[in-house]
Write a protein that holds these residues in place. Sequence first.
Motif, PDB file in Angstrom:
ATOM      1  N   SER A 216       1.124  65.628 -25.592  1.00 54.38           N
ATOM      2  CA  SER A 216       1.396  66.794 -26.142  1.00 54.38           C
ATOM      3  C   SER A 216       1.420  67.692 -25.151  1.00 54.38           C
ATOM      4  O   SER A 216       0.814  67.635 -23.904  1.00 54.38           O
ATOM      5  N   LYS A 217       2.134  68.816 -25.291  1.00 55.45           N
ATOM      6  CA  LYS A 217       2.207  70.027 -24.288  1.00 55.45           C
ATOM      7  C   LYS A 217       0.810  70.632 -24.091  1.00 55.45           C
ATOM      8  O   LYS A 217       0.191  70.740 -25.204  1.00 55.45           O
ATOM      9  N   ALA A 218       0.463  71.301 -23.184  1.00 58.43           N
ATOM     10  CA  ALA A 218      -0.795  71.606 -23.007  1.00 58.43           C
ATOM     11  C   ALA A 218      -0.665  73.044 -22.013  1.00 58.43           C
ATOM     12  O   ALA A 218       0.471  72.973 -21.114  1.00 58.43           O
ATOM     13  N   GLU A 219      -1.194  73.991 -22.236  1.00 58.08           N
ATOM     14  CA  GLU A 219      -0.950  75.543 -21.853  1.00 58.08           C
ATOM     15  C   GLU A 219      -2.229  76.164 -21.229  1.00 58.08           C
ATOM     16  O   GLU A 219      -3.554  75.728 -21.799  1.00 58.08           O
ATOM     17  N   THR A 220      -2.278  76.686 -20.142  1.00 59.18           N
ATOM     18  CA  THR A 220      -3.552  77.244 -19.669  1.00 59.18           C
ATOM     19  C   THR A 220      -2.986  78.712 -18.847  1.00 59.18           C
ATOM     20  O   THR A 220      -2.017  78.722 -18.495  1.00 59.18           O
ATOM     21  N   THR A 221      -3.768  79.773 -19.137  1.00 57.91           N
ATOM     22  CA  THR A 221      -3.523  80.820 -18.482  1.00 57.91           C
ATOM     23  C   THR A 221      -4.709  81.325 -17.452  1.00 57.91           C
ATOM     24  O   THR A 221      -5.721  81.162 -17.706  1.00 57.91           O
ATOM     25  N   ALA A 222      -4.237  82.013 -16.452  1.00 56.75           N
ATOM     26  CA  ALA A 222      -4.938  82.358 -15.345  1.00 56.75           C
ATOM     27  C   ALA A 222      -4.269  83.368 -14.415  1.00 56.75           C
ATOM     28  O   ALA A 222      -3.085  83.535 -14.503  1.00 56.75           O
ATOM     29  N   MET A 223      -5.325  83.971 -13.837  1.00 61.55           N
ATOM     30  CA  MET A 223      -4.791  85.194 -12.963  1.00 61.55           C
ATOM     31  C   MET A 223      -4.516  84.543 -11.482  1.00 61.55           C
ATOM     32  O   MET A 223      -5.090  83.815 -10.851  1.00 61.55           O
ATOM     33  N   VAL A 224      -3.758  85.222 -10.856  1.00 60.96           N
ATOM     34  CA  VAL A 224      -3.315  84.782  -9.500  1.00 60.96           C
ATOM     35  C   VAL A 224      -3.628  86.097  -8.565  1.00 60.96           C
ATOM     36  O   VAL A 224      -3.305  87.315  -8.951  1.00 60.96           O
ATOM     37  N   ASN A 225      -4.662  85.858  -7.795  1.00 58.55           N
ATOM     38  CA  ASN A 225      -4.947  87.080  -6.873  1.00 58.55           C
ATOM     39  C   ASN A 225      -4.334  86.847  -5.374  1.00 58.55           C
ATOM     40  O   ASN A 225      -3.930  85.860  -4.949  1.00 58.55           O
ATOM     41  N   VAL A 226      -4.177  88.092  -4.623  1.00 60.92           N
ATOM     42  CA  VAL A 226      -3.716  88.083  -3.384  1.00 60.92           C
ATOM     43  C   VAL A 226      -4.580  87.223  -2.417  1.00 60.92           C
ATOM     44  O   VAL A 226      -5.655  87.217  -2.185  1.00 60.92           O
ATOM     45  N   GLY A 227      -3.697  86.328  -1.898  1.00 59.92           N
ATOM     46  CA  GLY A 227      -4.270  85.486  -0.590  1.00 59.92           C
ATOM     47  C   GLY A 227      -5.134  84.624  -1.140  1.00 59.92           C
ATOM     48  O   GLY A 227      -5.922  83.798  -0.437  1.00 59.92           O
ATOM     49  N   GLN A 228      -5.107  84.080  -2.564  1.00 57.24           N
ATOM     50  CA  GLN A 228      -6.019  83.177  -2.911  1.00 57.24           C
ATOM     51  C   GLN A 228      -5.149  82.082  -3.784  1.00 57.24           C
ATOM     52  O   GLN A 228      -4.191  82.361  -4.214  1.00 57.24           O
ATOM     53  N   ALA A 229      -5.678  80.987  -3.848  1.00 55.20           N
ATOM     54  CA  ALA A 229      -5.121  79.979  -4.546  1.00 55.20           C
ATOM     55  C   ALA A 229      -5.780  79.653  -5.845  1.00 55.20           C
ATOM     56  O   ALA A 229      -7.098  79.449  -5.864  1.00 55.20           O
ATOM     57  N   THR A 230      -5.304  80.046  -6.864  1.00 54.09           N
ATOM     58  CA  THR A 230      -5.946  79.929  -8.344  1.00 54.09           C
ATOM     59  C   THR A 230      -5.850  78.426  -8.730  1.00 54.09           C
ATOM     60  O   THR A 230      -4.560  77.751  -8.752  1.00 54.09           O
ATOM     61  N   VAL A 231      -6.997  78.084  -9.056  1.00 53.44           N
ATOM     62  CA  VAL A 231      -6.883  76.558  -9.435  1.00 53.44           C
ATOM     63  C   VAL A 231      -6.760  76.491 -11.084  1.00 53.44           C
ATOM     64  O   VAL A 231      -7.943  77.092 -11.533  1.00 53.44           O
TER      65      VAL A 231
END
Lengths: 521, 293
Positions: free
Chosen positions: A299-314
């Motif tokens: 099934s489809k899965a979703e997640t939300t997160a913030m992207v910050n400058v110069g960082q790799a959001t995991v």
Amino acid sequence: MKQGIPKSVQDLLARQTAGDEHPSADLLNGYMEQSLTATEIAQVTNHLAACGECREIVFLASAVHEEEVVPAVAAAVPAQAQQVVAPASRRKSRWVWWKWAAPAVAVIVVAAGVIVQRERVPERASPASNTLALNYPAPSTATTNRENALIIEPPARPATGASQATPTESKKHPADGARSNEKSEQSRRIEQHQELQRSRELAQLSSSLENPKPNAVAGAVAAMPAAPRANPAQSLVSGDFTGTVTDPSGAVVAYATVTLRNNRTGQVRTTTSNNSGAYRFSLLQPGSYTVSATASGYSKAETTAMVNVGQATVADVKLPVGSSAQTVEVTSAAPLVQANQGDLSTNFDQNVVANAPNGGNDLTYAKKTAPAVNSGTAGKDESAPAASLKTGLVSSGQPTAVNKLAKALLPAVHWRISAEGHLERALPGNPWTRVLADQPAVFRVVATVGSNVWAGGNGGALFHSTDQGESWHRVALSLNGQAERNAVVSIHFDNAMQGSISTGSGATWVTSDGGQTWIMR
Amino acid sequence: MASAPSSQASAAVQAFAAAHYAESGAARFGIGVAGLVTLLAEVLTQRGSNDEAESALQALRLEELVLARACVAGHERAWDLFLTRYRGAMYDAAYKIAHDETSARSLADSLYAELYGLSKDGEVRASKLRYYLGRGSLAGWLRTVIAQEYVNQYRKTKRETSLESALEDGQQFAADNSETPLLDGRVEAATAAELAAVEPEERFLLAAYFLDRRTLLEISKVLGVHESTVSRKLERATASLRKRIRKRLIEAGMSSRQADEAMQDVDVRDLQIRVRETLGQDRGGLPFYKEEG
């Protein structure tokens, strides 16, 4: 101001009373937001000068005002707000223009100076002038780059604000201990305020851009705040988004479709997870993003997160197992080699034979134009009888597609060595039967290459069949007239022609002609 | 029969309403163009500035005004929107003004009730939002109303101060420091004359800075200019005021030295006592929110 005002003035100021009634909240707010008409401004100012209570109110309200209580409103009604704000901020705009004009002019002057210098000494080493050009962009570039403007601007302003504000106050109220203690706190607030105001002015400038005014001091300056939008991919202003797609057990899911949506702009980017289930989106504008992943069977899965400058959001995505949807994906493409068809043929018509480039008028040239056919001669390649071409031209002994084809076309015949050392064969649908039963040899190893079967055993026994065991002949391994007496312990053929066997003594015999000649190594 | 100026104004209003109907968001609250015209005419009447109707219209926060008016009319969707946008901001602003959770909540709650406009006997609703006339932002208006409410509440509680707390404050022991300094009549006259000639904006600056002891930063926020501008303006106002008073004193027959002495700065600590007493606006010299600390 350094001397303050005479005491008599303070007395009078304190004693004065506002004769008129207090202005409404609407007027006071309009005053703070600079959206009143001239008459209204005069009315409110007059009142404020005399009414301590209303001054108290505006100071209380403006202290909150600075913090932008309702950021969502601006986003909700941008068009409306901008349109209304534009005339409202007229009072302030001229000052803002002048404030920006100075650094802008400075940038232009520096850039112009550099250009003039470059033109004067064109013969100077070109790398040097290139460096100069990079450091000091041409006027058009400089004025369209907010980074430049910002770098030049800040040092001048905090100095002005702090040096003027702090000493004045400490002189004015030397006895006020609480206030002087707050000085550092205050200077911090001053800096914050300056930051905030600067960014507001930038925003204001950018909004006034859309309606450029003729009295703009430097038209070139106008482009300043708008420029950064055009360059979102700079590493300084972007971040990455990465993660792994897994199933409920934690196993990675390869080739899942991963979609990234910018929650502010709605912009969507799609990628596929790699073999390790990992995905990555690079050069993203900072902000909130929603990542969703889908894969067949999940099934489809979703997640939300913030992207910050110069960082790799995991952001790892765990796919729940699909409930009922079963999708079978069939990828169809024409295979290079038909493995399920035995009667492949390529016909050369008269035209091809007559007109194809054919050095020496050799008919065998024609076969090279057919797919998957290499050079070779008839009869020499016994490995692929089924693939023999009608012309008698067959593929070589190389591991070509034709060999694979030949192998695929053969009936599945199974071979084994029994516990007693007998060589046994099982044809499809038949039980195991002993072959070479007339031979006294004790077999130890059997190998097949296409229709070729090689069987070896004690006493240097080596037998070869080219027809899947229908007929056999014994291969005698001898070196300088001395026959190999050691047991054959392993047989390995890369193809019908090239192979090797090992004996119990550690000797290795090699053939490259399908077993007709053997060389000991 | 409409008089000539009002029909003119209504023509301008009609044109404005027609041009800005879509962006006003009036349609979502079931207000037609005619309704918008009526609404705008009402607002302009309430403002009472017909001569500047055109510029007033241009600076109008139309969308927010329409929302407020729809709330006044009891439109459910408008209330939903209003609460979504401003409820959090209201409580936030109340907290920032009152500086403590309890009074902030009571402040915001009472304002909320007023905004909703429920009368005690459940009669006609009279939402306070009808006083919003779209001069500034609705959020700013709410902040100002909260600040007003806060000042009102403060004044109320100040008046209700009990005798006990007055005694605790040691008021009966307070020295009578109401002695008025012996001001030369000429000084007072000269000061009054010159102060009257000062522009209202400068008087506001002088009062805010020297009486209310606001910082340059606070003043700059109210005026929407930079602190350094406030500083310059204050400097200019102070210097020119001193100069003009001195000149007037000399003209009145004082020698230069006498004039300087008459204008001599008093000790700031004395000044504070004096200012607090003479403010006459039922509050101490310090701003309300600073008294706690």
